[in-house]
Design an enzyme around this catalytic site. Structure first.
Site, PDB file in Angstrom:
ATOM      1  N   CYS A 112       0.736  -1.096  -0.007  1.00  0.00           N
ATOM      2  CA  CYS A 112      -0.028   0.036  -0.036  1.00  0.00           C
ATOM      3  C   CYS A 112       0.813   1.417   0.122  1.00  0.00           C
ATOM      4  CB  CYS A 112      -0.904  -0.069   1.158  1.00  0.00           C
ATOM      5  SG  CYS A 112      -0.315  -0.062   2.610  1.00  0.00           S
ATOM      6  N   THR A 113       0.439   2.397   0.159  1.00  0.00           N
ATOM      7  CA  THR A 113       1.191   3.746   0.137  1.00  0.00           C
ATOM      8  C   THR A 113       2.385   3.735   1.010  1.00  0.00           C
ATOM      9  OG1 THR A 113      -0.998   4.835  -0.702  1.00  0.00           O
ATOM     10  CG2 THR A 113       1.083   5.989  -0.211  1.00  0.00           C
TER      11      THR A 113
END
Length: 346
Positions: free
Chosen positions: A194-195
C-alpha cells in the site's frame, strides 16, 4: 532528533517544506484527551495537514518548516503526553516546493484506517515485513499472490507489475474481495503493498485471522520502495498517489505529473487531461457523466474569478494558485527531461 525514528531525515533546503507521514498502531485509550494538545502544538508552529488519532493509534501526513516538523516528531516520540507509546512509529519524510496542505485537521476517529473488522488487530498479529531491497525477489516468485490493497483510483496511477487490483472504492470493501477472490486453501502465500504500510498492517492481520498461511507486506509501503530502490532496478510502474496537493510522487519521491480534477478529486494522468471530456477546473473523464459536479465546479471557478476581478482573495485562490504553480513546475521538469534526453543540454 530522536534516535527512534525509523528513517533518517534527508537534508532540506530552507526554501522547501518538509512533509512527514507517520503512523503506528498503539494503545491510546486516552486519544480523545490528546487531540486538543496535539492540535495546539501543530498550530503554534504553522504545521498543516491531517492527523488522525484513535484508541488503536495514530496516522497522518503533515507539512511545515523543517524545524517545525522536527519539533513535532520529537513531541510524538518523546513528549510526555504520549509517554513513549509511539516509539518505533513508521515515519517517512519528503519535500515539497509549496505547502501541500491548506489547513490543519486533527481528528478523533474509531480507527486510524477503517476496515470495521475487530478481528484485525495489528497490535497483536501482523504479517511478515519485507524490506524494500528484498521486495523484488519476493514478488517474482511463482508461489506468491501479489495484492495491491489500495483503492481503484490509486491503482490507476501506478502499481507493481503482476499485482492484483481489488477494484475497491474504499478499504472496507477489501473484506468482500478477500471472501470472493482469495482462498486460504489455495492462496497460501500472499504479498501485499500500500502507500505507506499502514493499510497492509491491518490487511495482513485480517488475512491471518481468516486462516491464510503466510502473509507478507512491504515495509514502509510504496513510498519507502520508491525512496530506497534505484529506478533502474524498480518493478514499480507509473506514479504513486499521495493524499495531498502534490497528487503523486515518483522514484526518489519527486513530485509526479498527475493533477487532480477539481470537480471529483480524481487523479489525472497526461492522457486523462488530453481526453476530449476534460475541462480544467470543471470536469474530467471520470466525472463527465455527472453534471451536478460540473455545475458545482463551474460555480466555484466563477466565484474565484469574480473575487479576483474585484481585487479580493477568494477562499479557493490558495488551492487554485498552488495547483497552478505545481502544474507549471511539472511542465518545466518534463520539458527539461525531454531536452536532456534529446541531448540539447548537458
Amino acid at each position: 532528533m530522536n534516535a527512534n525514528l525509523t528513517q533518517t531525515a534527508p537534508t532540506f533546503k530552507t526554501s522547501l517544506f518538509k512533509v512527514m507521514a507517520v503512523y503506528k498502531f498503539a494503545q491510546l485509550p486516552d486519544a480523545a484527551a490528546i487531540v486538543p494538545a496535539l492540535e495546539d502544538f501543530c498550530r503554534a508552529r504553522a504545521v498543516a495537514g491531517t492527523l488522525i488519532l484513535a484508541p488503536e493509534g495514530i496516522n497522518g501526513t503533515v507539512a511545515g518548516s523543517p524545524q517545525a516538523i522536527d519539533a513535532l516528531a520529537d513531541f510524538l516520540l518523546d513528549g510526555a503526553i504520549f509517554a513513549g507509546r509511539l516509539v518505533g512509529a513508521e515515519i517517512k519524510y519528503s519535500a515539497a516546493s509549496a505547502m501541500p496542505f491548506l489547513r490543519l485537521k486533527v481528528r478523533l476517529k474509531p480507527e486510524i484506517v477503517t476496515l470495521r473488522a475487530p478481528e484485525a488487530n495489528p497490535a497483536k498479529t501482523v504479517g511478515t515485513y519485507v524490506e524494500p531491497q528484498n521486495w523484488n525477489a519476493l514478488i517474482e516468485r511463482n508461489d506468491i499472490v501479489l495484492l495491491d490493497t489500495r483503492n481503484d483510483y490509486e491503482v490507476g496511477l501506478g502499481t507493481f507489475s503482476r499485482a492484483l487490483d481489488p477494484a475497491t472504492k474504499n478499504f472496507t470493501e477489501f473484506k468482500d474481495y478477500v471472501a470472493t477472490h482469495l482462498d486460504p486453501a489455495r492462496d497460501k502465500k500472499v504479498a501485499m503493498f500500500c502507500t505507506g504500510g499502514i493499510r497492509c498492517e491491518k490487511a495482513s492481520s485480517y488475512l491471518l485471522s481468516k486462516g491464510f498461511e503466510e502473509v507478507f507486506h512491504l515495509k514502509g509501503g510504496i513510498l519507502k520502495y520508491l525512496e530506497t530502490v534505484p529506478a533502474k532496478d524498480s518493478r514499480w510502474q507509473g506514479e504513486c498517489f499521495v493524499f495531498d496537493e502534490r497528487v503523486a510522487v515518483g522514484h526518489g519521491l519527486v513530485e509526479g505529473d498527475a493533477t487532480l480534477c477539481r470537480a471529483c478529486r480524481h487523479p489525472l494522468t497526461a492522457a486523462d487531461r488530453a481526453d476530449p471530456t476534460y475541462q480544467q477546473d470543471i470536469c474530467c473523464p471520470f466525472c463527465a457523466d455527472q453534471p451536478q459536479k460540473h455545475a458545482a465546479a463551474t460555480e466555484r471557478h466563477r466565484q474565484i474569478e469574480l473575487a479576483r476581478a474585484r481585487g479580493l482573495e477568494h477562499m479557493g485562490d490558495a488551492s487554485h494558485n498552488a495547483a497552478k504553480a505545481r502544474k507549471m513546475a511539472k511542465q518545466q521538469r518534463a520539458e527539461a527531461n525531454r531536452a536532456r534526453a534529446s541531448g540539447k543540454v548537458g
